[in-house]
Scaffold this motif. Structure first.
Motif, short mmCIF file in Angstrom:
data_model
loop_
_atom_site.label_atom_id
_atom_site.label_comp_id
_atom_site.label_asym_id
_atom_site.label_seq_id
_atom_site.Cartn_x
_atom_site.Cartn_y
_atom_site.Cartn_z
N GLU A 152 23.13 -107.93 -1.74
CA GLU A 152 21.72 -107.33 -0.85
C GLU A 152 20.98 -107.23 -1.74
O GLU A 152 21.39 -106.42 -2.37
N THR B 193 16.43 -105.90 -2.55
CA THR B 193 15.76 -106.22 -3.01
C THR B 193 15.28 -107.10 -4.27
O THR B 193 16.99 -106.95 -4.89
N TYR C 176 15.05 -98.94 -5.84
CA TYR C 176 14.95 -100.34 -5.64
C TYR C 176 14.04 -100.32 -4.64
O TYR C 176 12.84 -100.84 -4.94
N ALA D 244 20.21 -106.56 -10.96
CA ALA D 244 20.78 -105.59 -11.91
C ALA D 244 21.85 -104.79 -11.36
O ALA D 244 23.39 -105.37 -12.15
N LEU E 114 19.42 -101.13 3.60
CA LEU E 114 18.84 -102.91 3.24
C LEU E 114 17.49 -103.13 4.55
O LEU E 114 16.76 -103.81 3.84
N ALA F 231 14.80 -107.15 -7.22
CA ALA F 231 15.48 -106.21 -8.71
C ALA F 231 16.68 -105.53 -8.62
O ALA F 231 17.36 -105.35 -9.41
N GLU F 232 16.61 -104.71 -7.29
CA GLU F 232 18.35 -104.44 -6.93
C GLU F 232 19.24 -105.47 -7.03
O GLU F 232 20.57 -105.71 -7.64
#
Lengths: 264, 468
Positions: free
Chosen positions: A244, A246, B189, A252, B163, A248-249
């Motif tokens: 879960e 974003t 993020y 990563a 989230l 980019a997250e």
């Protein structure tokens, strides 16, 4: 000169399906049928031999199954097979791959081909044993996972290359007649021409009973099989987890997981 | 049989065929008892109803009709089908409320579907208690700011609030005030997603300039509102991804470009080589770069002068020479040379290049490589007689090139109506060069997708006639 190609109509599934009440299989309404992918390559290999040969070669496709299998056999006829045989009897229901091999061997004995081709495996059941059990019943030489074939029609032997682990190939000389199970990628299967499809629609499919090939109901079916399906089910979910966050997250986290696996 | 000139005849013909796919294609123009007959043909067998509920090409009217189904498996597939229309989504939600025991997973599917009406999303946001469904609404790009704000209040105490904020930060419907609200107390993020959002306010950009986190910086540096001073600072970042993003920033000054032309990272120089504001000195430096990908991007760059293209056309790397051939400003003289390149991938680029003249195509048509011939088949300057020859190629890619060629004439395309590859026949249904009678010829095609597309095309044609 004749090549017998054993083909199977396989079932494909979508992600959502229901299991039959008795747990033996997927509910029929959720199954879509098509010709087994491996068998496309087997047929193409037979057609290549037929088209490059100076001698007359008959390519015969054979399948075991109910009426719906005719659709797949017509596909083979449309691609150039000369004849199609369908074997069926209600007693065949429940047969395992070994019992199917017994029926195919009986057909082969009647047809007396110079070669028998089958796919390495079927995409729905994946036993990878039908071709080999056919060879066993015929008492013919066999080779599995054939990725290349050099065969001159009428010759007493063929040279094959078998696909092994680690990208290795094993070159084998095999006595003929033989049963070969053909691997994906050995050739580039053709599409049937429109003319071929129209002609195939008019060609007869030979319906063969067990008696026609010298077998009885006692030779096939679940009772004569060496294995029986007890149940089919979807196992409990494993360690998979949704990543879960974003984009980019997520990227990563993926890099982190890959590095963990690499030991970095 | 003649081509039906009205919807009624087309529908009657579809019913006569008994073909589920043809029935689906004409369903939207059928009325009264004809429509009922079509629906009984399509939905009479459960396996057909299941198939149509899942199929990505099933027309919206058919999915709408299916939404009255009480079969849970059909409903599940409709909830997942991206083409299920708005009204059908409303039906499915109402059925969930009225008929079935409320299923959390089905509500979640409705919550994330892009055709779910905003009123239903709002209803889920206000009254549903399932966290996963609320999260799904926050991910739905068709949701509006008001619904997101309702969710913001409800989710604040949830263990999935982080989230949720990430979804809001990435949702295109999020407004600048909501972005400001979630920015300050979020992780890097989420802050980065806020900064890269199209509605991100200037105040947050100015605030983020002082953010040290590299994840945020990577998003910040592409923003066109950054000042020269900030860009000058970011050019010195130790993180190559940050410098890479700076290199693509349109507000970069000449001085900073000059600096990045000699950056240690290949990735940064590649980014620079594709810029439209390079100076002669930048180009001179980049054309001798040790990384052939840098030279390749430079060779593709339309601002590069002829002399440089000439030099790059001699590059030892075929990828660079190919890039020269693909450059929209590549001179014909150079294309002529590259058409004889030893590498077929380079010759292929010349064959695809729309600037390549007819005489060059005649030479390339003698090539034996499939990629080169595919390019010839695609090129508008290829003479018809060559295209006609290519329609008989055993290679599907080459024949497809002819179908995609806008200059291919009707007589050239006609033999391809018999093409063994179903996709080619399907593509021809949309051809503006073929006549209606040519397309009608495909109505009995052995492939169900071709039959479906043919009937759909005729339905659309009839609709156009009615509109006119």
């Amino acid at each position: 000169m004749k090549i017998l190609v054993a083909v199977k109509q396989v079932a494909t599934l979508d992600e959502d399906f229901e299991i039959r009440a008795n747990g033996s299989d997927v509910e029929e309404d959720f199954l879509l049928y098509d010709l087994n992918e491996w068998d496309d390559f087997s047929l193409e290999e037979a057609m290549k031999i037929k088209e490059s040969s100076d001698v007359e070669i008959e390519v015969v496709v054979v399948s075991i199954g109910p009426d719906r299998v005719d659709e797949s056999l017509r596909k083979c006829l449309a691609k150039g097979a000369d004849r199609a045989i369908r074997v069926w009897d209600d007693a065949i229901e429940g047969s395992d791959a070994i019992a199917i091999g017994r029926i195919l061997a009986a057909v082969a004995q009647k047809e007396a081909p110079d070669m028998v081709f089958a796919g390495v495996q079927s995409s729905d059941q994946a036993y990878a044993s039908t071709g080999i059990s056919t060879a066993a019943y015929l008492d013919w030489p066999h080779a599995a996972v054939v990725a290349d074939l050099q065969y001159k029609p009428g010759s007493g032997s063929a040279v094959i290359r078998r696909e092994l682990e680690g990208g290795m190939l094993q070159e084998v000389e095999i006595n003929c007649p033989a049963v070969l199970t053909i691997q994906l990628g050995i050739n580039k299967p053709r599409y049937a021409s429109l003319r071929g499809i129209k002609q195939a629609a008019a060609k007869p499919i030979e319906e063969v009973s067990l008696a026609d090939v010298g077998l009885t109901g006692a030779d096939v079916g679940a009772d004569s099989s060496m294995s029986r399906v007890r149940r089919m089910y979807i196992p409990a979910k494993g360690r998979a987890q949704m990543i879960e966050g974003t984009i980019a997250e997520q990227a990563a986290r993926l890099i982190q997981i890959i590095n963990e696996f690499k030991g970095a | 049989m003649g081509i039906p000139d009205n919807a009624d005849d087309l529908v009657k013909l579809a019913i006569k065929t008994g073909d589920v796919y043809i029935a689906a294609a004409v369903h939207k123009v059928a009325i009264g008892s004809d429509r009922k007959q079509l629906e009984s043909l399509m939905f009479g067998k459960r396996r057909n109803a299941l198939m149509l509920a899942r199929w990505e090409h099933t027309p919206a009217s058919v999915l709408q009709a299916l939404s009255n189904s009480t079969d849970r498996a059909v409903v599940l597939r409709l909830d997942k089908n991206p083409n299920t229309p708005s009204q059908a989504m409303s039906n499915l939600y109402a059925e969930e409320e009225d008929g079935f025991k409320r299923s959390l997973s089905l509500t979640m599917l409705i919550a994330q579907h892009q055709h779910t009406p905003i009123s239903i999303l709002e209803c889920i946001a206000k009254f549903d208690n399932d966290i996963e469904s609320l999260i799904a609404v926050s991910r739905n790009p068709t949701v509006n700011a008001d619904v997101l704000r309702v969710l913001m209040g409800r989710m604040a105490t949830s263990h999935k609030f982080e989230l949720f904020k990430k979804n809001v930060a990435a949702n295109p419907s999020t407004t600048s005030d909501l972005l400001e609200e979630i920015y300050s107390e979020s992780d890097a993020y989420t802050r980065a997603a806020v900064i890269s959002h199209a509605n991100c306010p200037r105040s947050l950009i100015e605030h983020a300039v002082n953010d040290d986190d590299v994840v945020v910086m990577r998003q910040l540096v592409v923003d066109k509102r950054l000042t020269k001073d900030v860009l000058a600072r970011l050019v010195l970042s130790k993180d190559k991804a940050v410098r890479c993003s700076v290199a693509s920033n349109l507000a970069l000054t000449k001085m900073l470009i000059k600096q990045l032309v000699r950056d240690d990272s290949n990735a940064v120089r590649r980014e620079i080589a594709a810029r439209a504001d390079l100076t002669a000195a930048n180009i001179k430096c980049l054309m001798s770069d040790s990384d052939h990908w840098v030279r390749m991007w430079l060779a593709r760059n339309p601002i590069v002068p002829r002399k440089v293209l000439e030099r790059l056309s001699l590059d030892q790397h075929a990828d660079v020479r190919r890039a020269v051939a693909r450059n929209p400003r590549c001179p014909i003289g150079l294309l002529k040379i590259l058409a004889k390149d030893e590498n077929s991938w380079v010759r292929s680029a010349v064959a695809y290049q729309h600037k390549s003249p007819k005489r060059l195509m005649l030479g390339l048509a003698e090539d034996t490589d499939v990629d080169v011939l595919s390019g010839v088949a695609n090129n508008p300057h290829t003479p018809q007689r060559i295209l006609q020859k290519l329609t008989t190629s055993p290679e599907a890619d080459i024949r497809r090139g002819v179908i995609l060629n806008n200059k291919a004439r009707r007589n050239t395309l006609l033999p391809l109506l018999e093409d063994p590859y179903y996709l080619h026949r399907l593509m021809l249904v949309d051809s503006s060069k073929l006549k209606e009678k040519d397309k009608w010829h495909l109505r009995n095609d052995p492939d169900f997708q071709v039959r479906f597309v043919v009937f759909k095309w005729f339905v659309n044609r009839l609709n156009k006639v009615i509109v006119q």
